[in-house]
Design a protein around this motif. Structure first.
Motif, short mmCIF file in Angstrom:
data_model
loop_
_atom_site.label_atom_id
_atom_site.label_comp_id
_atom_site.label_asym_id
_atom_site.label_seq_id
_atom_site.Cartn_x
_atom_site.Cartn_y
_atom_site.Cartn_z
N PRO A 106 -14.27 25.52 27.54
CA PRO A 106 -14.37 26.97 27.67
C PRO A 106 -13.94 27.76 26.42
O PRO A 106 -14.60 28.74 26.07
CB PRO A 106 -13.47 27.29 28.87
N PRO A 107 -12.87 27.38 25.71
CA PRO A 107 -12.54 28.13 24.50
C PRO A 107 -13.67 28.11 23.47
O PRO A 107 -13.97 29.15 22.85
CB PRO A 107 -11.29 27.42 23.97
N LEU A 108 -14.31 26.96 23.31
CA LEU A 108 -15.41 26.84 22.36
C LEU A 108 -16.60 27.67 22.83
O LEU A 108 -17.28 28.34 22.03
CB LEU A 108 -15.82 25.38 22.19
N LEU A 109 -16.85 27.67 24.13
CA LEU A 109 -17.97 28.43 24.69
C LEU A 109 -17.81 29.93 24.41
O LEU A 109 -18.80 30.63 24.19
CB LEU A 109 -18.09 28.18 26.19
N ARG A 110 -16.58 30.41 24.39
CA ARG A 110 -16.35 31.82 24.10
C ARG A 110 -16.78 32.18 22.67
O ARG A 110 -16.96 33.36 22.36
CB ARG A 110 -14.88 32.16 24.31
N GLY A 111 -16.94 31.20 21.82
CA GLY A 111 -17.39 31.45 20.46
C GLY A 111 -18.90 31.41 20.30
O GLY A 111 -19.41 31.62 19.19
N LEU A 112 -19.63 31.14 21.38
CA LEU A 112 -21.09 31.06 21.28
C LEU A 112 -21.67 32.44 21.02
O LEU A 112 -21.58 33.34 21.86
CB LEU A 112 -21.66 30.47 22.58
N THR A 113 -22.28 32.61 19.86
CA THR A 113 -22.87 33.89 19.47
C THR A 113 -24.36 33.95 19.76
O THR A 113 -24.88 34.98 20.18
CB THR A 113 -22.62 34.15 17.97
N ALA A 114 -25.05 32.84 19.55
CA ALA A 114 -26.49 32.77 19.80
C ALA A 114 -26.80 31.38 20.32
O ALA A 114 -26.23 30.39 19.87
CB ALA A 114 -27.28 33.07 18.54
N ALA A 115 -27.74 31.31 21.27
CA ALA A 115 -28.08 30.05 21.90
C ALA A 115 -29.59 29.92 21.99
O ALA A 115 -30.21 30.46 22.91
CB ALA A 115 -27.45 29.96 23.30
N GLU A 116 -30.18 29.27 20.99
CA GLU A 116 -31.61 28.98 20.99
C GLU A 116 -32.45 30.22 21.30
O GLU A 116 -33.31 30.21 22.17
CB GLU A 116 -31.91 27.85 21.98
N GLY A 117 -32.17 31.30 20.61
CA GLY A 117 -32.95 32.52 20.75
C GLY A 117 -32.36 33.57 21.67
O GLY A 117 -32.93 34.65 21.81
N ILE A 118 -31.19 33.30 22.26
CA ILE A 118 -30.52 34.24 23.15
C ILE A 118 -29.23 34.72 22.49
O ILE A 118 -28.41 33.90 22.06
CB ILE A 118 -30.20 33.59 24.50
N LEU A 119 -29.05 36.03 22.41
CA LEU A 119 -27.80 36.57 21.89
C LEU A 119 -26.74 36.48 22.98
O LEU A 119 -26.96 36.91 24.11
CB LEU A 119 -28.00 38.04 21.48
N SER A 120 -25.58 35.92 22.64
CA SER A 120 -24.56 35.68 23.65
C SER A 120 -23.18 36.19 23.24
O SER A 120 -22.17 35.77 23.79
CB SER A 120 -24.47 34.18 23.97
N TRP A 121 -23.13 37.09 22.26
CA TRP A 121 -21.87 37.71 21.86
C TRP A 121 -21.95 39.19 22.19
O TRP A 121 -22.73 39.93 21.61
CB TRP A 121 -21.60 37.47 20.39
N HIS A 122 -21.13 39.62 23.13
CA HIS A 122 -21.26 40.97 23.68
C HIS A 122 -21.02 42.05 22.63
O HIS A 122 -21.69 43.10 22.67
CB HIS A 122 -20.32 41.15 24.86
N GLU A 123 -20.10 41.83 21.71
CA GLU A 123 -19.83 42.88 20.72
C GLU A 123 -21.03 43.10 19.80
O GLU A 123 -21.35 44.23 19.44
CB GLU A 123 -18.58 42.53 19.90
N ALA A 124 -21.71 42.02 19.43
CA ALA A 124 -22.91 42.17 18.61
C ALA A 124 -23.99 42.90 19.40
O ALA A 124 -24.68 43.79 18.87
CB ALA A 124 -23.41 40.81 18.15
N GLY A 125 -24.16 42.52 20.67
CA GLY A 125 -25.18 43.19 21.49
C GLY A 125 -24.88 44.66 21.68
O GLY A 125 -25.78 45.51 21.56
N THR A 126 -23.63 44.98 21.94
CA THR A 126 -23.25 46.38 22.18
C THR A 126 -23.40 47.21 20.91
O THR A 126 -23.98 48.30 20.93
CB THR A 126 -21.81 46.44 22.69
N MET A 127 -22.88 46.70 19.79
CA MET A 127 -22.89 47.47 18.56
C MET A 127 -24.29 47.63 17.99
O MET A 127 -24.61 48.65 17.37
CB MET A 127 -21.97 46.82 17.52
N GLN A 128 -25.15 46.62 18.21
CA GLN A 128 -26.51 46.69 17.66
C GLN A 128 -27.55 47.10 18.70
O GLN A 128 -28.74 47.10 18.41
CB GLN A 128 -26.89 45.32 17.06
#
Length: 391
Positions: free
Chosen positions: A354-376
């Motif tokens: 789980p700690p490593l999963l929290r670092g997932l920013t992008a997954a094979e074409g899916i954005l998975s980092w909420h701060e990037a999604g919110t800010m952009q």
């Protein structure tokens, strides 16, 4: 020959991973993601290592040592990418690196995607699985892969701030090293996380009188018994913090107030009241966050500017100034996690950790980092849901 997305399935079945180590291209960046010692460990695990020529030259790690450790030296970044399933580096990919990525690769590095839309587009368009090491977070709220660089940034931030207090830089001419019988320099450190505590201890060790601010009562209670006598720990909400800043020779900002915040610990209007020739060192690189006048990134080659007589320092890769130490500290923190990804494949390693999963920013074409999604203003998906979509 690059194996593409089919290699993902093979890695899940235990086939050795091909790992590429890129030479940093960001201005003033001297670190390397893996030292020869790390390469030897991964090669011993059965993986293939491809290291870009000169990747470690600026931190006391010549190509010959990488070869002796089991790596193959290749001439440039494109050659590294063409031979690798996973690319590892230190700083976020720069625009000149975007073309080297191949569909289906894993990026294992600091990513800092929040304010970098072109980088996000590249990761999504090329279906990169990007693990942002700065966002790996344990259940107790620690950021274990960011902490070593935070500690070094705090230490060296104080040291470089001391340099800009010198007269030749327009500073106050105050030494952080205390002279017997004279009043000590006054340093205020905002935030008592790893960077802030490190900065406070460094300044105190030189003889400065330090005020360290913190909002968390639990953190205040934890630190109070163990800090040196010349560090005064105060609640950041106390009105007295304002006066401490105005009296400071140096302010070191380390809080997590986000970029473009509506609240600033040091608003622009406070600067004319601060001591002329004082120094603000911002180790967060959060533009217009805790310090409103931190409105630009700087480099080691051109690190400071002045606003209302106050010197501002906002280099985004402070630890690169001591690259040999920083590279070893970086590797010591992340190597065990990288070994898990290499041994199990990205999807399994993320699912089991789980700690490593929290670092997932992008997954094979899916954005998975909420701060990037919110800010952009982009669509994004929670990491565990994005993981379910991975092949």
């Amino acid at each position: 020959m690059f194996m593409g997305r089919c290699s993902v399935f093979m890695r899940e079945r235990g086939v050795p991973l091909r790992i590429g180590v890129l030479k940093e291209v960001k201005a003033g960046e001297n670190r390397v993601a893996l030292t020869p010692g790390g390469v030897k460990t991964l090669a011993g695990d059965g993986h293939e290592l491809f290291v870009e020529a000169g990747a470690g030259a600026r931190c006391d790690a010549p190509d010959a040592e990488y070869q002796a450790a089991g790596a193959i030296i290749v001439p440039d970044a494109m050659a590294v990418s063409e031979n690798s399933d996973l690319l590892t580096k230190v700083k976020e990919p720069q625009p000149e690196e975007f073309d080297i990525f191949r569909e289906g690769q894993i990026l294992y590095s600091y990513v800092h995607s929040e304010t970098r839309l072109p980088l996000i587009r590249t990761l999504l368009d090329k279906k990169i699985t990007a693990i942002a090491l700065e966002n790996v977070r344990t259940d107790d709220g620690r950021f274990p892969l960011l902490e070593p660089m935070s500690i070094i940034a705090g230490q060296y931030g104080v040291m470089i701030g001391g340099e800009y207090l010198q007269c030749r830089h327009g500073g106050r001419g105050i030494s952080l090293v205390r002279f017997p019988g004279l009043p000590p320099a006054k340093v205020v450190v905002l935030g008592a996380g790893p960077a802030g505590e490190s900065a406070a201890r460094t300044a105190a060790g030189l003889g400065a009188q330090v005020t360290l601010t913190e909002l968390s009562f639990d953190k205040i209670r934890e630190l109070t018994p163990v800090l040196p006598a010349n560090i005064k720990l105060v609640n950041a909400s106390e009105p007295s913090v304002h006066d401490e800043i105005l009296e400071a020779d140096m302010v070191v900002h380390t809080t997590t107030i986000p970029p473009d915040s509506s609240y600033h610990i040091i608003p622009r209007t406070m600067l004319p009241q601060m001591k002329r020739g004082s120094v603000i060192v911002d180790v967060t690189a959060n533009l217009r966050g805790g310090v409103e006048s931190i409105d630009r990134y700087t480099t080691h080659a051109d690190p400071v500017w002045e606003v209302d007589g106050v010197i501002h320092y906002a280099v985004t890769n402070i630890p690169s100034a001591v690259a040999a130490t920083a590279s070893r500290a970086y590797e010591a923190a992340h190597l065990g996690w990288l070994r898990q990804v290499a041994a199990k494949g990205a999807k399994t390693a993320l699912a089991e950790n789980p700690p490593l999963l929290r670092g997932l920013t992008a997954a094979e074409g899916i954005l998975s980092w909420h701060e990037a999604g919110t800010m952009q203003q982009l669509d994004w998906m929670e990491p565990h849901k994005a993981l379910e979509q991975m092949v």
